[in-house]
Design an enzyme around this catalytic site. Structure first.
Site, PDB file in Angstrom:
ATOM      1  CD1 TRP A 160      -3.153  -1.033   0.602  1.00 51.82           C
ATOM      2  CD2 TRP A 160      -1.795  -2.387   1.754  1.00 51.82           C
ATOM      3  NE1 TRP A 160      -3.793  -2.228   0.759  1.00 51.82           N
ATOM      4  CE2 TRP A 160      -2.988  -3.080   1.470  1.00 51.82           C
ATOM      5  CE3 TRP A 160      -0.788  -3.051   2.465  1.00 51.82           C
ATOM      6  CZ2 TRP A 160      -3.204  -4.392   1.863  1.00 51.82           C
ATOM      7  CZ3 TRP A 160      -1.007  -4.350   2.856  1.00 51.82           C
ATOM      8  CH2 TRP A 160      -2.202  -5.015   2.560  1.00 51.82           C
ATOM      9  CG  HIS A 174      -6.854  -0.881   3.347  1.00 52.10           C
ATOM     10  ND1 HIS A 174      -6.129  -2.039   3.442  1.00 52.10           N
ATOM     11  CD2 HIS A 174      -6.528  -0.159   4.466  1.00 52.10           C
ATOM     12  CE1 HIS A 174      -5.402  -2.029   4.557  1.00 52.10           C
ATOM     13  NE2 HIS A 174      -5.627  -0.913   5.181  1.00 52.10           N
ATOM     14  NE  ARG A 200      -4.397   1.146  -1.865  1.00 47.64           N
ATOM     15  CZ  ARG A 200      -4.818  -0.076  -2.207  1.00 47.64           C
ATOM     16  NH1 ARG A 200      -4.274  -0.688  -3.261  1.00 47.64           N
ATOM     17  NH2 ARG A 200      -5.732  -0.691  -1.494  1.00 47.64           N
ATOM     18  CD  GLN A 214     -10.344  -0.945  -0.686  1.00 49.78           C
ATOM     19  OE1 GLN A 214     -10.467  -0.834   0.534  1.00 49.78           O
ATOM     20  NE2 GLN A 214      -9.317  -1.527  -1.250  1.00 49.78           N
ATOM     21  CB  VAL A 257      -7.516 -12.583   5.793  1.00 47.01           C
ATOM     22  CG1 VAL A 257      -8.754 -11.760   6.058  1.00 47.01           C
ATOM     23  CG2 VAL A 257      -6.773 -12.088   4.569  1.00 47.01           C
ATOM     24  CB  ALA A 311     -12.609  -9.109   6.605  1.00 49.46           C
TER      25      ALA A 311
HETATM   26  N1  DAH Z   1      -7.709  -4.016   2.112  1.00 54.16           N
HETATM   27  C1  DAH Z   1      -7.356  -4.762   0.939  1.00 54.16           C
HETATM   28  C2  DAH Z   1      -6.837  -3.856  -0.146  1.00 54.16           C
HETATM   29  O1  DAH Z   1      -7.068  -2.695  -0.097  1.00 54.16           O
HETATM   30  C3  DAH Z   1      -8.527  -5.507   0.408  1.00 54.16           C
HETATM   31  C4  DAH Z   1      -8.876  -6.637   1.308  1.00 54.16           C
HETATM   32  C5  DAH Z   1      -8.337  -7.862   1.126  1.00 54.16           C
HETATM   33  C6  DAH Z   1      -9.730  -6.411   2.364  1.00 54.16           C
HETATM   34  C7  DAH Z   1      -8.624  -8.918   1.946  1.00 54.16           C
HETATM   35  C8  DAH Z   1     -10.050  -7.457   3.242  1.00 54.16           C
HETATM   36  C9  DAH Z   1      -9.467  -8.723   3.006  1.00 54.16           C
HETATM   37  O2  DAH Z   1     -10.863  -7.308   4.265  1.00 54.16           O
HETATM   38  O3  DAH Z   1      -9.820  -9.727   3.836  1.00 54.16           O
HETATM   39  O4  DAH Z   1      -6.183  -4.295  -1.019  1.00 54.16           O
END
Ligand code: DAH
Length: 343
Positions: A160, A174, A200, A214, A257, A311
């Protein structure tokens, strides 16, 4: 003497009658009224002097004078009515509106496609029992990174690229930035989606923007499994695209995760352009997801031995691009009305 007065009354009447009937406006009419019937008028003088006339002539002169007075009052009244009507007609004439003129074409706007699709997404998940939270667009480094298991100096942070802001704050990369607060503050079962704007620090091209939307989702309770996750996501896609949508889960790494993965959707029903983007496999990755990492649950005060959850995070523009066959993400924020008006 008395004949003279009677003649004079005739004269007053004749003259006044013709003048009053010629008067062109209400102001002049009022002047005429004062002149002919006012306190200083000839007629009133005569009326006042009747008491000095010979008693046997008094009756004739009195009658005649009153007759002239009534006549003139009547004429003034008639003339006033006429002038008021004329004035009204003139005003109506001037204020006339042509109700048959066709209306000017108004350019009424409508919701931006992103807003429309965010609302659709909120609608679908609300019906599945989720509530909605919105992120802070600027949030602490802790909430954007540390609390979702991306510690300082960990290589995962490289995933990120961020805009840093004074005081260890970041423009959120995010909407996972809300996970910690939500898991900490809510009682189970927790079912929340977080739609919001993210940022970003990256070079833009047809598939990447520095600013985008998102929709994060969280589900935490006892006994939650991957099955629940895949079922929930499939139900969402079916509704969002308005058709049965096959999905494919493939493992991937996200620090928050374990296990984590990507969900791809079957794009064989979609346009040629997207088949090309899918590099001929027919599957297009649209969303990251997984079972919430025990550390994330623990940091937010939920015992990972008791609770589990899933999630996900999905890019809203990506979904809209698939739904409407749009080939450049930069169109969304271009402000180009030719694009916007198609929705
Ligand atoms: N936050 C991640 C992104 O911005 C996307 C994401 C991936 C969110 C996996 C989640 C997850 O909650 O379990 O790339």
């Amino acid at each position: 003497m008395s004949q003279k007065i009677l003649d004079k009354l005739d004269k007053i009447e004749d003259e006044a009658q013709s003048v009053i009937q010629e008067v062109k406006n209400l102001d002049d009419l009022e002047k005429q009224r004062i002149e002919n019937l006012g306190r200083k008028s000839e007629l009133v003088k005569i009326l006042r002097s009747i008491k000095d006339v010979d008693p046997d002539k008094r009756d004739d002169i009195g009658k005649k004078a009153n007759y002239v007075k009534n006549k003139l009052e009547e004429t003034i009244q008639t003339q006033r009515k006429k002038l008021v009507e004329l004035k009204l007609e003139k005003e109506i004439d001037e204020d006339w509106i042509d109700v048959t003129v066709p209306p000017k074409k108004l350019n009424i706007g409508h919701l931006h496609p992103i807003t429309q699709m965010q609302q659709l997404t909120e609608n679908i998940f609300t019906r599945m029992g989720f509530d909605i939270e919105y992120p802070y667009e600027i949030d602490s480094e802790f909430h954007n990174f540390d609390a979702v298991n991306i510690p300082k100096n960990h290589p995962a942070r490289d995933m990120w690229d961020t805009f840093w802001i004074e005081g260890d704050n970041v423009a959120i990369t995010h909407t996972s930035s809300m996970q910690h607060r939500i898991i900490k503050s809510k009682e189970t079962p927790i079912r929340t989606i977080i739609p919001g704007k993210c940022f970003r620090n990256e070079a833009t091209d047809a598939r990447h923007e520095h600013t985008f939307y998102q929709v994060e989702g969280i589900y935490v309770d006892r006994g939650i499994t991957m099955n629940n996750m895949l079922g929930t996501l499939k139900a969402f896609f079916d509704e969002f695209f308005g058709q049965n949508t096959n999905i494919l889960f493939t493992p991937d790494f996200f620090p928050f995760v374990e296990p984590g993965g990507m969900v791809s959707i079957d794009c064989s029903n979609l346009s040629e352009g997207f088949k090309k983007v899918s590099k001929g496999t027919g599957w297009l990755e649209v969303l990251g997801c997984g079972m919430i990492h025990p550390k994330v649950l623990e940091m937010a005060g939920k015992d990972p031995e008791v609770y589990s959850g899933f999630a996900w995070g999905v890019g809203l523009e990506r979904l809209i691009m698939l739904k409407y066959d749009i080939d450049d993400i930069r169109l969304f924020h271009s402000g180009d009305l030719r694009f916007i008006r198609q929705f």
